[in-house]
Structure formats: C-alpha cells, structure tokens
Design a protein around this motif. Structure first.
Motif, PDB file in Angstrom:
ATOM      1  N   ALA A 567       0.765  -0.843  -0.078  1.00 15.56           N
ATOM      2  CA  ALA A 567      -0.066   0.124  -0.007  1.00 15.56           C
ATOM      3  C   ALA A 567       0.779   1.029  -0.099  1.00 15.56           C
ATOM      4  N   ALA A 593      -4.508   1.810  -3.327  1.00 19.33           N
ATOM      5  CA  ALA A 593      -4.271   1.558  -2.117  1.00 19.33           C
ATOM      6  C   ALA A 593      -5.263   1.987  -0.900  1.00 19.33           C
ATOM      7  N   ARG A 594      -6.307   2.237  -1.625  1.00 19.25           N
ATOM      8  CA  ARG A 594      -7.382   2.839  -1.032  1.00 19.25           C
ATOM      9  C   ARG A 594      -8.151   1.387  -0.617  1.00 19.25           C
ATOM     10  N   GLN A 596      -6.164  -1.374  -0.480  1.00 17.79           N
ATOM     11  CA  GLN A 596      -5.944  -2.477   0.103  1.00 17.79           C
ATOM     12  C   GLN A 596      -5.411  -1.894   1.952  1.00 17.79           C
ATOM     13  N   GLN A 597      -6.285  -0.579   2.082  1.00 14.22           N
ATOM     14  CA  GLN A 597      -6.016   0.215   3.763  1.00 14.22           C
ATOM     15  C   GLN A 597      -7.369   0.357   4.167  1.00 14.22           C
ATOM     16  N   ALA A 600      -7.541   3.451   7.014  1.00 16.79           N
ATOM     17  CA  ALA A 600      -6.359   3.635   7.274  1.00 16.79           C
ATOM     18  C   ALA A 600      -5.824   4.618   5.893  1.00 16.79           C
ATOM     19  N   PHE A 601      -7.065   4.038   5.042  1.00 19.08           N
ATOM     20  CA  PHE A 601      -6.219   5.373   3.249  1.00 19.08           C
ATOM     21  C   PHE A 601      -6.740   7.020   3.809  1.00 19.08           C
TER      22      PHE A 601
END
Ligand SMILES: [Zn+2]
Length: 682
Positions: A567, A593-594, A596-597, A600-601
């Motif tokens: 991420a 990335a969003r 995956q996270q 928390a992104f």
C-alpha cells in the motif's frame, strides 16, 4: 563442468524418456484398464511423508512403533529399496507429480517454480473425470511454487506467522473434505511435514520418545496417517488405492549431515514406499525403484496408461541428485545411481557401496566393484544443471523469504565459482551446520551476529561466493563502508566479471551516500538482463533521486507488474504520477492503495483533486467527503469540495463556498478570491 542450456535441454529429453533401463522394462499392458468405465476406477489417496527415513517407519524400524503404517504394510506392497530423486521437498514432490527426474522438470532446489509446460498428475486425472484435492503442510509446497495445478482444492493455508502445520491440522481438513460425497472418483493428496526439524513432537510422543524426538515426530505423524486411512476407506467408496511415500530422509548425523539436502547417502535418499491398489499383490519388493514412478502408478490405476507403473515390476537404474551444494557454493555436482544392491555416487570421484550388506555406506568398493554399462552411462551423462537457469525467483516477499529461512532454505541465488578442483560436498560436511545457521541469521537480518560466522566459512572455503556476498551485504547494511567494499572486492576476485557481484555492489551504493555510483552499474545490468527485479527497483530509486521522474515511474510500473506492490508503494506511485501530471495512473494507484488500506487510507484529498482534474465530479465529491476535519490541509478539502459543489449544481453550493471562506488559510484564501466558478453562483 557446466554445460550450456542447449545441452541440458537435450539431455533432459533423454532423461524424461529414460525410464526403465535393463532387460525387462515394462511395456504397455495390453487391454489395460484404460478401456474400463468410470465406475471401475479407484479413488486414490497419496500420502507424502516429509523427511522420513526408510529405517524410521514400518515393521523393520527400530526404536519406534508405527502401527498405522505397519497395518497398511500387512495389506499392501512395500518397496524396501525406494529412492527419492532429490533430498529436498519441492524437487522430490515435483518428480512424483511429473514422473520426471529434475533434469526433466527443472526443479533442482526448493524455492523454485515448476514450469507450467510440464504436464502434472492432478491435471491428467482431472481431465479424466477425477475430483482432485490436496492438503499440504509446509510453505515449501505453497501454491506459488507450482504444484497446485490440476487440483480443484489446494489447501496450503498455514497458521498465521507459521511456515508449517501439524499432521493433526492437515488431517482434520482432509477429513472435512472427505465428507463431500460424489459419484466421481477422488484423487486426494495429503502431505505431512512433522518430522522436519525442529523436532517437537506433541504428547504423549514427546515423553515416549524423549531421547529420540525425531522418531517422536514420525510416531505422531503415523497416528494421523491411521486416522486419514480409516476415514478414506470409510468414505471414498470402492475401489480404492493408496500410496504412502517419503519425500526424502534425514541425516541425523550420518556422514556428518544432520538434516538433508547436501548429500546423497541412504539416510536422506532411501525412503519408505508402500502401495495398496488394484492388481498389486501384497508383500515386499527389493528391487530399487524411484519415487518418481508414483506418477506412472497412479496414471495406471486411473486407466491412463500402464507404462512404468510400479505395478508392472521391471528393473531400472534408479538415479538421484543433490545439486544444492553445487548451485549454492560451487562444490562438486552430486549424482547417484542404484542398480540391484549396488549404489554408485559420482561427486568429483566415484564411490560404490553394497547397500544391502552395508546400508551405512561405510565400505567404499570403488576400487574393486565394476558398474554395469547402463549405470556407468547414466552417471556419466547425467545433466548437470546450467547455473544461469537456476536463479531463485526474486519476487519472493520478505515474509516468504523468512518462511523459507525458518525451514532452512535460502540462498543469495548468486552464481557460484565453478572449479575443476572444487571440493566434494562430503569433504565439506564440517561447514553444513554453520552454513545453515548463517543463512537463517542473514535472512532474519541479524547482521552483526552473522558476520563472524561468514568470516569463518570464508576462511575454510575461500571460493564461496554466497558467503562473500552475504558478508559484504551484512557490512553494507550496518554502514561498515570499508569492510563492505573489501568483501565486495573479495567476491569479485572469486568470480571475475560476475553480474551478481556488480548487482550487490550497486545495491550497496544505493543504500549509502555514494548512491550516484550505483547508476552506471545498474544501467549496465539492466541492458544485460532486463527483468532482474532488485535491479529495476534500485534503478527506480536512483532515477527518482536524480529527478528523472518519468523514468522512475516507468520502472516502478514494470516492477509492480512483476510483484504486487505494498500500500505504501502504491501511495508513493500515486504521488509521483500526480507530480508528473499522469492523472489516470495516479488515480489508479491511489484507488488500489485505498482498496488495501480501507479506513487507514489518508490520501482522499489527493484523490478528490485528481478526480476533479479528470472531470469525474461525483467521484471527486465522494473522495473529498471522506477527508476528515483533522486533516492538516482540511481548508484545501473544503475549497475543492465547494468547487465540485458548483460543478455538480448542488443546492447547498453557496453554503459550501461560505464555509470554505470561513475556514480558509493563507493558501486557500487567495485561491478562493481568484476562483471564477464562485463568482457565478446564485
Ligand atoms: Zn521434504
């Protein structure tokens, strides 16, 4: 000593076809079961016992009771001279799944990948109407190494943070699978890993075998074998067939080897093999056989051709190899051939043993014994693997490397120095444990502790490139500039011109202040070999520092096509793409990335700005609405959100502009004042 790829490919054809050498090779049985209907084909249970010595299980084993195996032996056919093809898990299983020696299937070591173009057992059976399921117990056989092909179910799930699971866990899962009944016949492969080091048997075996914990592991595994066989016989229907086979043994100190992989003596090559199935008469067989014929035997049972089946008998020259010391340290390649009671080992020079009279292989008969022509030919022509084809996959993640290291399997993958006067592995046995310990410490990143061990190895084996490169890298990571450069110079002396040495040296420069020295080295390696992952990653870093962002971006995209990005890497890619005004690429990277996270992104502001630039207003609105008021650039989010509001003709646009104005900071105050969109609002 090494041969070109062409030669190996040609030889591997020979070996793939080379099966039964000798007078009475099996031919295709006329009227074999191939013509039979679905109903007559047996469900098949294949159980592979990791790290199980032939003398540690069964009615003749001493110091241990294995009632489940013994009960099967009483009903089945036991091969008392069965041999693994390689004393390592993945290559040995690859032979059983393809019917080929390593030269044929290409896997000489763990942590390699079985090529997709080799037909495998499960594929053949699935095409023929079998249900196929596998339950494996070690990361070494995880799906990513290529054995899952053809299995409807491939259960390689391990407890979090572990590289193996117990026979009990694996059996529980296999038994749950056996509850699914079906009219189709079943191929069920179950792999047990318990006897592999470290030896920590569960109770009551821990207490019962307090002085022989290895045997305790085998006994515990035998108990699960009993459960598995009972359940299979109750639930799989008739007819049925069973194979129980070892993938290799364990040194336990024989010939100076404590575990396995370095030598080809009986301790690690001689394995248990037991068959029960249609057409097999119970009893024992003392003809030497290779466990690769498990493949042919199962095909025979499934009605797919009887050639080379263990049900057919026949004499063969059984071959085997242990190439790890050659591929990792440049020691002599090691090959064995067994015919009748005679076993020959070729590693620099020839050794010959009578394995029936002298199973400890303590009396070398090379001076007096004469080998048969087929045995001599097989040893002489055995294809030594080409080093250039043997680099481990460099897309292994750190986590995967640690898992392999925890099982004792890791190398730098550097091509060693190969010399005519290279030492024989058995003469280097004093280093086996030291090499394994150093390897594990290195992968665990315990650099300060590994340095003295590597120095000791190099003092004893000065041509060991793997150790020299690890020593250089350990110094490099610890910031010991001079010792690192000295070790790199030593490595370059061992293999002049080595691309591996240049690679590790470039990685050293990238780590430090002299990073610009890495650029020419990396550029040259990329021209020589365009797909070497660590090199591409390092060059991407260098390009970024040089401000050559377009090139850095292209390199990163290539890297992430070869291995999955984290991420954090996706966020960095998104930022770089955004700075280079590559809006679609930036959106894609941030969205991944969003994904995956999740919560928390922290880059919804960037996403909102990008969607706005791409005129994707609804997505811009959603992204900006997710920016929390605690965000340091919250005023910017409010400003952008007001812009989107106008563009979407939202009813509350005036209120949004007002709010953005109230909360404005120095930057956004000016932007708001100049924003033409805001002047037209009603
Ligand atoms: Zn194994």
């Amino acid at each position: 000593m090494t041969r070109g790829l062409g030669a190996v490919a040609q030889k591997s054809l020979v070996l793939a076809g080379l099966s039964l050498v000798g007078a009475c090779g099996t031919a295709e049985k006329p009227g074999s079961r191939a013509a039979g209907g679905l109903a007559t084909r047996p469900s098949i249970l294949l159980v592979t016992l990791d790290t199980t010595r032939a003398d540690a299980i069964g009615p003749e084993a001493r110091g241990i009771e294995t009632p489940a195996f013994d009960a099967l032996a009483a009903r089945g056919r036991r091969f008392r001279q069965a041999y693994a093809t390689v004393p390592e898990t993945l290559p040995s299983h690859s032979s059983m799944m393809t019917g080929l020696y390593p030269a044929g299937h290409g896997v000489h070591e763990n942590a390699r990948y079985l090529s997709r173009d080799r037909p495998v057992l499960a594929e053949r059976l699935r095409e023929a109407g079998y249900r196929t399921a596998a339950f494996v117990s070690s990361f070494v056989l995880a799906r990513r190494f290529g054995l899952a092909r053809g299995f409807d179910v491939y259960d390689d799930e391990l407890p979090p943070g572990h590289a193996e699971r117990t026979a009990q866990d694996t059996t529980d899962r296999a038994l749950a699978h056996l509850d699914h009944r079906s009219p189709q016949p079943l191929l069920l492969w179950v792999h047990y890993f318990d006897p592999h080091a470290p030896y920590t048997p569960p109770e009551p075996f821990r207490r019962r075998y307090a002085n022989a914990p290895y045997l305790g592991e085998v006994a515990a595994m035998d108990e699960q074998l009993g459960r598995l066989v009972r359940a299979f016989e109750e639930r799989a229907g008739e007819p049925r067939a069973i194979v129980v086979v070892g993938d290799h043994g364990e040194g336990l100190g024989d010939h100076g080897e404590s575990q396995h992989g370095n030598l080809v003596y009986q301790a690690t090559m001689h394995v248990p093999l037991l068959l029960m199935g249609p057409g097999l008469t119970p009893g024992v067989s003392d003809s030497p056989v290779s466990t690769r014929r498990v493949f042919h035997t199962i095909l025979d049972w499934a009605g797919l051709g009887a050639a080379d089946s263990l049900g057919g008998g026949g004499q063969e020259v059984v071959l085997g190899e242990a190439m790890k010391p050659f591929l990792s340290y440049g020691w002599q390649p090691q090959v064995m051939a067994v015919e009748g009671r005679t076993k020959a080992i070729l590693a620099g020079r020839l050794e010959v043993y009578d394995v029936v009279a002298d199973s400890a292989e303590s009396r070398d008969l090379a001076a007096s014994a004469s080998l048969s022509r087929p045995a001599r030919t097989a040893l002489r022509d055995y294809p030594v693997p080409a080093l250039e084809a043997q680099r481990p996959p460099d897309d292994l993640s750190e986590e995967e490397r640690r898992k392999l290291a925890s099982l004792g399997y890791v190398s730098t993958g550097a091509q060693p120095a190969v010399r005519k006067d290279a030492p024989r592995p058995v003469d280097m046995r004093r280093l086996f444990d030291l090499l394994d310990t150093a390897s594990t410490l290195f992968v665990e990143e315990k650099y300060a502790r590994v340095i003295p061990l590597l120095e000791k190895i190099l003092a004893d084996d000065p041509h060991n490139l793997d150790a020299a490169l690890r020593l250089a890298t350990a110094h490099s990571v610890l910031g010991h500039e001079e010792p690192a450069l000295a070790a790199f110079a030593k490595a370059a002396d061992i293999v002049p011109g080595s691309q591996d040495v240049r690679t590790y040296l470039a990685l050293h420069y990238v780590r430090g202040r002299q990073w610009e020295k890495a650029a020419p080295l990396l550029e040259r390696i990329v021209t020589e070999e365009p797909d070497r992952l660590p090199v591409l990653e390092a060059l991407a870093q260098v390009r970024e520092r040089q401000g050559r962002l377009e090139e850095a971006l292209t390199l990163r995209q290539k890297v992430y096509g070869m291995r999955a990005p984290t991420a954090a890497e996706l966020v960095r890619l998104g930022e770089m793409a955004m700075n280079s005004e590559r809006t679609p690429l930036a959106i894609e990277a941030f969205e991944k990335a969003r994904g995956q996270q999740g919560n928390a992104f922290a880059h919804d502001l960037e996403l909102g700005v990008l969607y706005l630039a791409a005129r994707r207003f609804a997505e811009a609105r959603d992204a900006l609405d997710r920016v929390p008021s605690s965000h340091p650039e919250y005023p910017m989010a409010l400003f952008k959100r007001a812009q989107v509001s106008v563009l979407l003709h939202e009813p509350d646009q005036a209120a949004r502009i007002e709010r953005a104005t109230e909360r404005a900071d120095a930057t956004t105050r000016e932007l708001i004042a100049r924003e033409r969109l805001f002047r037209q609002t009603p």
